[in-house]
Design a protein around this motif. Structure first.
Motif, PDB file in Angstrom:
ATOM      1  N   HIS A   5       0.873  -1.168   0.000  1.00  0.00           N
ATOM      2  CA  HIS A   5       0.000   0.000   0.000  1.00  0.00           C
ATOM      3  C   HIS A   5       0.914   1.223   0.000  1.00  0.00           C
ATOM      4  O   HIS A   5       1.629   1.456   0.978  1.00  0.00           O
ATOM      5  CB  HIS A   5      -0.892   0.011   1.246  1.00  0.00           C
ATOM      6  CG  HIS A   5      -1.725  -1.225   1.404  1.00  0.00           C
ATOM      7  ND1 HIS A   5      -2.989  -1.344   0.873  1.00  0.00           N
ATOM      8  CD2 HIS A   5      -1.462  -2.400   2.021  1.00  0.00           C
ATOM      9  CE1 HIS A   5      -3.481  -2.538   1.173  1.00  0.00           C
ATOM     10  NE2 HIS A   5      -2.568  -3.203   1.868  1.00  0.00           N
ATOM     11  N   ASN A  37       6.839  -1.378   6.502  1.00  0.00           N
ATOM     12  CA  ASN A  37       5.869  -0.323   6.772  1.00  0.00           C
ATOM     13  C   ASN A  37       6.594   1.004   6.974  1.00  0.00           C
ATOM     14  O   ASN A  37       7.593   1.084   7.689  1.00  0.00           O
ATOM     15  CB  ASN A  37       5.034  -0.649   8.006  1.00  0.00           C
ATOM     16  CG  ASN A  37       4.181  -1.890   7.818  1.00  0.00           C
ATOM     17  OD1 ASN A  37       4.086  -2.444   6.718  1.00  0.00           O
ATOM     18  ND2 ASN A  37       3.556  -2.339   8.887  1.00  0.00           N
ATOM     19  N   LYS A 159       2.215   0.438   4.225  1.00  0.00           N
ATOM     20  CA  LYS A 159       2.160  -0.865   4.889  1.00  0.00           C
ATOM     21  C   LYS A 159       2.125  -1.951   3.831  1.00  0.00           C
ATOM     22  O   LYS A 159       1.864  -1.688   2.654  1.00  0.00           O
ATOM     23  CB  LYS A 159       0.953  -0.981   5.821  1.00  0.00           C
ATOM     24  CG  LYS A 159      -0.380  -1.001   5.112  1.00  0.00           C
ATOM     25  CD  LYS A 159      -1.524  -1.165   6.096  1.00  0.00           C
ATOM     26  CE  LYS A 159      -2.856  -1.173   5.350  1.00  0.00           C
ATOM     27  NZ  LYS A 159      -3.988  -1.449   6.224  1.00  0.00           N
ATOM     28  N   THR A 161       0.435  -5.820   3.277  1.00  0.00           N
ATOM     29  CA  THR A 161      -0.465  -6.836   3.793  1.00  0.00           C
ATOM     30  C   THR A 161      -0.279  -8.131   3.008  1.00  0.00           C
ATOM     31  O   THR A 161       0.043  -8.109   1.825  1.00  0.00           O
ATOM     32  CB  THR A 161      -1.953  -6.392   3.735  1.00  0.00           C
ATOM     33  OG1 THR A 161      -2.273  -6.032   2.406  1.00  0.00           O
ATOM     34  CG2 THR A 161      -2.207  -5.231   4.667  1.00  0.00           C
TER      35      THR A 161
END
Length: 167
Positions: A5, A37, A159, A161
């Motif tokens: 992201h 992150n 971040k 995921t």
């Protein structure tokens, strides 16, 4: 698969556990631990690649992590959209920094097991979000903190995921 992201959009990467298991596991571990992150793409060169995974948003180098053995001889070629490990001139110095090829970079491929021939290990590929990479590759860059080709405005991996495989 993983989703990066970023402040420019999302990038989905499929890791290559079949050909480069140790490198893929290394990247997945750091992603799961939150290491990536709030890191930045700190080196952006249109016509070559975008590199990240080593610096925070203040352009401070993150804590060094253990290095891994170079699996470039087992991996795929450095083609547009593939993700590979960045390293120093030592072929087995990769740790957390990675780059995404924005064009075919065959000169980075494994040739032989010599210092100059080892190449850069491709351990996955972008399966969604090359449009985001194409936006990132053309950002304005400058020199900062002793590094060249650093985006003037931070390109942040906010971040990462993990996307669970569907059964």
């Amino acid at each position: 698969m993983l989703k990066l992201h970023t402040n420019h959009g999302d990038i989905v990467i499929e890791l290559d556990f079949e050909n480069t298991p140790d490198t893929a596991k290394n990247f997945l571990k750091h992603a799961a631990d939150g290491y990536y992150n709030n890191t930045i793409f700190h080196r952006v060169i249109d016509g070559f690649m975008v590199q990240g995974g080593g610096f925070n948003t203040d352009m401070r180098e993150k804590t060094k992590q253990p290095t891994i053995q170079n699996e470039a001889g087992k991996g795929k070629s450095n083609k547009r959209g593939t993700i590979a490990m960045a390293r120093t001139p030592d072929p087995h110095s990769a740790s957390t920094q990675f780059f995404i090829n924005v064009k075919d970079n065959d000169f980075l491929n494994f040739k032989n097991e010599t210092v100059n021939g080892f190449g850069y290990c491709v351990f996955g590929e972008v399966v969604e979000g090359m449009d985001v990479i194409d936006k990132i590759k053309v950002v304005k860059t400058t020199s900062r903190a002793g590094h060249q080709d650093v985006p003037v405005e931070n390109v942040v991996i906010e971040k990462v995921t993990i996307i669970e495989a569907e059964s």
